[in-house]
Write an enzyme that holds these catalytic residues in place. Structure first.
Site, PDB file in Angstrom:
ATOM      1  N   GLU A  47       0.937  -1.202   0.060  1.00 46.05           N
ATOM      2  CA  GLU A  47      -0.143  -0.064  -0.152  1.00 46.05           C
ATOM      3  C   GLU A  47       1.021   1.076  -0.118  1.00 46.05           C
ATOM      4  OE1 GLU A  47      -2.720   0.553   3.293  1.00 46.05           O
ATOM      5  OE2 GLU A  47      -2.712   2.409   3.012  1.00 46.05           O
ATOM      6  N   ARG A  51       0.481  10.498   0.391  1.00 52.49           N
ATOM      7  CA  ARG A  51       0.756  11.171   1.062  1.00 52.49           C
ATOM      8  C   ARG A  51       2.050  12.219   0.976  1.00 52.49           C
ATOM      9  NH1 ARG A  51       0.002   7.970   6.944  1.00 52.49           N
ATOM     10  NH2 ARG A  51      -1.709   6.634   5.979  1.00 52.49           N
ATOM     11  N   LYS A 134     -11.359  -2.092   6.252  1.00 52.41           N
ATOM     12  CA  LYS A 134     -10.263  -1.974   7.188  1.00 52.41           C
ATOM     13  C   LYS A 134     -10.560  -1.343   8.597  1.00 52.41           C
ATOM     14  CE  LYS A 134      -7.101   2.188   6.736  1.00 52.41           C
ATOM     15  NZ  LYS A 134      -5.940   2.608   6.436  1.00 52.41           N
TER      16      LYS A 134
HETATM   17  C1  3PG Z   1      -1.456   4.503   8.302  1.00 53.15           C
HETATM   18  O1  3PG Z   1      -2.585   5.137   7.954  1.00 53.15           O
HETATM   19  O2  3PG Z   1      -0.332   5.293   8.599  1.00 53.15           O
HETATM   20  C2  3PG Z   1      -1.481   2.986   8.561  1.00 53.15           C
HETATM   21  O3  3PG Z   1      -2.619   2.748   9.456  1.00 53.15           O
HETATM   22  C3  3PG Z   1      -0.166   2.565   9.255  1.00 53.15           C
HETATM   23  O4  3PG Z   1      -0.027   3.013  10.574  1.00 53.15           O
HETATM   24  P1  3PG Z   1       1.277   2.641  11.428  1.00 53.15           P
HETATM   25  O5  3PG Z   1       2.182   3.458  10.776  1.00 53.15           O
HETATM   26  O6  3PG Z   1       0.751   2.827  12.897  1.00 53.15           O
HETATM   27  O7  3PG Z   1       1.710   1.086  10.993  1.00 53.15           O
END
Ligand code: 3PG
Length: 213
Positions: A47, A51, A134
């Site tokens: 994924e 961002r 999710k």
């Molecule tokens: C996110 O949106 O950044 C994900 O849920 C991942 O979260 P994490 O960095 O706590 O694994």
């Protein structure tokens, strides 16, 4: 694509490995070696969060890596969906769900893992036909015990929890009957990417890929 078809596809992708790496990538040069390192470690579904300014180019580069199944995360708008699909994303992930976002994913045939954090949110997605969702943000929302509790009245919904998950607590989620896989960023730490320590990332991926489900 119907919500039912999207859920079937999302389940297929979630079953590829116990962990979906959640990637925040600042440097396009990292895309190919990072995807190769994660796939080599046994984590094919990736994924890429939308961002960073290079995220769509990262998806384009990773989509060419053999064995990888690259998706776009942090989808917020219909424009994000179109851009992700055009870049070659095979699936989408969003922190929540809006009708406009769901409409766009269905229209553009992008299987979506939409986020839900409460029973009502899970039910709203289920009402529309989404049986794979999710759970986000997982740890902040009560973690594995909360997701287990949601599963009691809603066993027909399966989840990919993300947010605050690491090697230390992933097993708690993966042992639940309503969890298909977990998502997390711990397998691709910025420090290792900046050092170009791709073998180190493959080792983290292998450790994650070996988690029992
Ligand atoms: C996110 O949106 O950044 C994900 O849920 C991942 O979260 P994490 O960095 O706590 O694994």
């Amino acid at each position: 694509m119907t919500p039912q078809q999207a859920s079937a596809k999302a389940a297929e992708i979630c079953r590829l490995a116990p962990v979906v790496p959640v990637l925040v990538i600042d440097d396009l040069a990292f895309a190919r070696p990072l995807a190769e390192a994660l796939v080599a470690g046994g984590l094919p579904a990736l994924e890429v969060t939308l961002r960073t300014p290079v995220a769509l180019d990262v998806i384009r580069a990773m989509a060419e890596v053999p064995g990888g199944v690259v998706g776009a995360g942090t989808l917020l708008t219909p424009a994000d969906v179109k851009a992700a699909k055009a870049a070659g994303a095979m699936f989408g992930v969003s922190p929540g769900a809006t009708d406009r976002l769901l409409d766009a994913c269905e229209e553009h045939d992008l299987p979506l893992l939409a986020g839900a954090a409460t029973s009502s949110e899970v039910m709203a997605l289920l009402e529309r036909g989404y049986t794979v969702q999710k759970f986000f943000p997982a740890e902040a929302n009560g973690g594995a015990p909360a997701l287990k509790a949601i599963g009691a009245p809603l066993p027909q919904v399966s989840f990919c929890p993300t947010g605050g998950i690491s090697l230390a607590n992933a097993r708690d989620y993966l042992s639940l009957s309503n969890v298909l896989c977990v998502g997390g960023s711990w397998v691709a730490p910025k420090g290792l990417m900046e050092k170009g320590d791709w073998a180190g990332i493959t080792a983290l991926a292998a450790e994650a890929a070996a988690l029992p489900r």
